[in-house]
Design an enzyme around this catalytic site. Sequence first.
Site: not given
Length: 325
Positions: A101, A119, A177, A197
Amino acid sequence: MTKPEPFLLQPAGKDYLWGGNRLHTLFGKQLPLQPLAETWECSTHPDGCSIVASGVDKGKSLSEVLQQHPEFLGAKTSATGDLPVLIKLIDAAKDLSVQVHPDDAYAQQYEHEPNGKTEMWYILEAEPEASLIYGFSKPMQPEQLDTCLKENTILSYLQKIPVKKGDVFLIPAGTVHAIGAGIVLAEIQQRSNLTYRLYDYNRTDATGKKRPLHIEKAKAVIQFSASQPPKTKQPMQQKDGYQVQCLCKCPYFCTTLLTIQTACDWTDYQPDSDTFQVLLCISGSGTMQTKENALSFQKGDCIFLPAHCAMETLTGTAELLQITG
């Protein structure tokens, strides 16, 4: 002036191809989706907004309520004009894509979005051999990444970490991740749906098409150095009728595990009345009591507590994730 009451939220659901049915069976989610990969428990994001499920605003979207009552966010966060966090439950029946991200600066400059996506994960259930991917196992160069993606060897360069129930992981923006198969977790993140992705196991969707990759954008935001997950969980503290444990504190949110053992005085515990709070019940059940009303909750429920909330006591036997901005 009348203080606002806490209220329950109804989540939005996502039926991504890697999902399972454990959000139905473990948390009683009634959404008619198979698979049910994610529930966006507390969200004002246009890709999936929560609905108020109790109280005077029942049936309205959380976004609509917060627009009508920006004071619910509290002085610390109301200046941004929107809820800064997004809270999910995730059931990974299959491996998620290897992804990354962007941070705030990249999101603002190239995606015209206000937030990147840092996150954290709190592991709720994990099968015996379950693991996740966290960063590279050793330093990587962009040219090496190109080569291993072409040769389909990317997985051998990624750090695989075994997980168990109760583990905590902070994933800063830029960290490669992936959640592995057999994991159910709670995700607390910035209010963003920007995902790049990098690798998707050459899978195809229901129409036979491969999901799109975003390799160039991913390379632009990846932290290429090897990295270990930071230690964030602090020791449990015993209080009068409850236990509290800080799981993760970063510039974007703070997440605490609150274990209720009997009845506790919320006015004594409440860490900061000048910001909103969200409680996600991950086990047990209980009741929130104000002067005039009682709000019952059970495992799987998500409760929004406006700033300067009227709640006075919290009773029951339950574990809750408490999130503040």
